[in-house]
Scaffold this active site. Structure first.
Site, PDB file in Angstrom:
ATOM      1  N   ASP A   1       0.860  -1.188   0.000  1.00 60.58           N
ATOM      2  CA  ASP A   1       0.000   0.000   0.000  1.00 60.58           C
ATOM      3  C   ASP A   1       0.895   1.237   0.000  1.00 60.58           C
ATOM      4  OD1 ASP A   1      -2.154   1.665   0.122  1.00 60.58           O
ATOM      5  OD2 ASP A   1      -2.709   1.191   2.184  1.00 60.58           O
TER       6      ASP A   1
ATOM      7  N   ASP B   1      -2.665   2.355  -6.262  1.00 58.16           N
ATOM      8  CA  ASP B   1      -1.664   2.448  -5.199  1.00 58.16           C
ATOM      9  C   ASP B   1      -1.606   1.250  -4.266  1.00 58.16           C
ATOM     10  OD1 ASP B   1      -4.141   2.984  -4.116  1.00 58.16           O
ATOM     11  OD2 ASP B   1      -3.419   4.533  -2.749  1.00 58.16           O
ATOM     12  N   GLU B   2      -2.295   0.172  -4.577  1.00 61.04           N
ATOM     13  CA  GLU B   2      -2.184  -1.001  -3.716  1.00 61.04           C
ATOM     14  C   GLU B   2      -2.420  -2.279  -4.505  1.00 61.04           C
ATOM     15  OE1 GLU B   2      -5.170  -1.629  -0.678  1.00 61.04           O
ATOM     16  OE2 GLU B   2      -6.495  -0.163  -1.630  1.00 61.04           O
TER      17      GLU B   2
END
Length: 318
Positions: free
Chosen positions: A10, A104-105
């Site tokens: 993350d 983003d993860e």
């Protein structure tokens, strides 16, 4: 308990961190990524802004009252996608079992990794170091036997840290885990749990499956497994898309009208993908997942191609 080695990566305040990298003179100041406007909501907030209580999905109007000195920058989704592609290139050096959740993860299954590194914690350290070296951005990681536990663990050492949860420590970890840390437990569900005397996952574990079904519907079955550390979902490797989509996961339950404030951001992101791929769209689908994991979808199909200006309007009509 599963012998798999799952990493949840993350990125730390991703959109805000990318903007700070591009505008280093803003470092140390509370930075908010959002379009300004009475009905706009925050896409991301830097850690400095979070100290004032600002967070994603908060209305800009509220944010300005809490932190008048915040600096607002508009989102640049093309740039975020470019950086995300760099990050995924790092992932692919270690495994091809990568399941993106957003820009983003992602989940990574490194049980059998390309470098034959025996400890998943070491794999996570290398990945985080490579991401920082190549993008200048920091990432946090959770390492555990399954996706549920890895996602919780990635939040344990934020920002720029990692937490390893080995199988033999899972039950002790869950015993004191606050209920609000369980995915899907929003304000409404949490309030109901507390009314039943539940405070931790350990408390929840003392209820029988049938009792949880009675109190929480089908989600009760899921809760029964999660609080026992059970999550057999595989990491689903990236597949070629047959459709173009974008989504956002809100950090808390919101009224429908406030949640709809995210539609302009989603529409712009979607339209950028459509134009970049040089394709045309004739239908649009809106998917909403409620606090109790019910999924509601609405689709509109038109005889003509949707123009840019109509996309957000179509989303609202869904």
């Amino acid at each position: 308990m599963s012998s798999r080695k799952i990493i949840h990566i993350d990125m730390d305040a991703f959109y805000a961190s990318v903007e700070l990298r591009e505008q280093p003179h803003l470092k140390g100041r509370p930075v908010v990524v959002a379009w300004e406007g009475a009905r706009s909501v925050i896409c991301a907030a830097s850690y400095e802004a979070r100290q004032f209580g600002l967070h994603s999905a908060m209305s800009v109007a509220t944010a300005k009252r809490l932190c008048p000195q915040a600096v607002y920058v508009p989102p640049h989704f093309d740039l975020y996608r470019q950086v995300s592609a760099q990050i995924h290139a790092v992932f692919r050096r270690y495994t091809d079992l990568i399941e993106p959740l957003s820009l983003d993860e992602a989940y990574l299954d490194v049980t059998r990794n390309f470098k034959n590194i025996p400890y998943a914690g070491d794999v996570a350290k290398e990945i985080r170091a490579a991401i920082f070296a190549e993008t200048g951005l920091t990432a946090s990681a959770g390492i555990a036997p399954n996706k549920f536990l890895a996602k919780i663990a990635s939040d344990w050492r934020k920002p720029n840290g990692q937490f390893v949860l080995p199988p033999h420590k899972v039950m002790a970890f869950l015993e004191t885990l606050p209920l609000g840390k369980i995915p899907g437990v929003g304000k409404v569900t949490l309030k109901k749990m507390q009314s039943l005397g539940m405070r931790t996952a350990g408390d929840l574990r003392r209820f029988e499956r049938g009792e949880l079904l009675n109190h929480f519907g089908r989600y009760g079955y899921r809760l029964y497994d999660l609080v026992r550390g059970t999550d057999e979902r595989p990491v689903k490797a990236e597949r070629e898309r047959l459709q173009i989509s974008t989504e956002i996961t809100l950090p808390e339950d919101l009224p429908l009208e406030q949640a709809a404030g995210h539609l302009p951001h989603l529409a712009e992101d979607l339209w950028r993908q459509i134009t970049r791929k040089n394709v045309e769209a004739q239908s649009v689908t809106l998917k909403l997942k409620t606090y109790d994991f019910r999924i509601i979808t609405r689709t509109l199909t038109y005889s003509s191609v949707l123009p840019d200006c109509a996309l957000c309007c179509r989303l609202r009509k869904c």
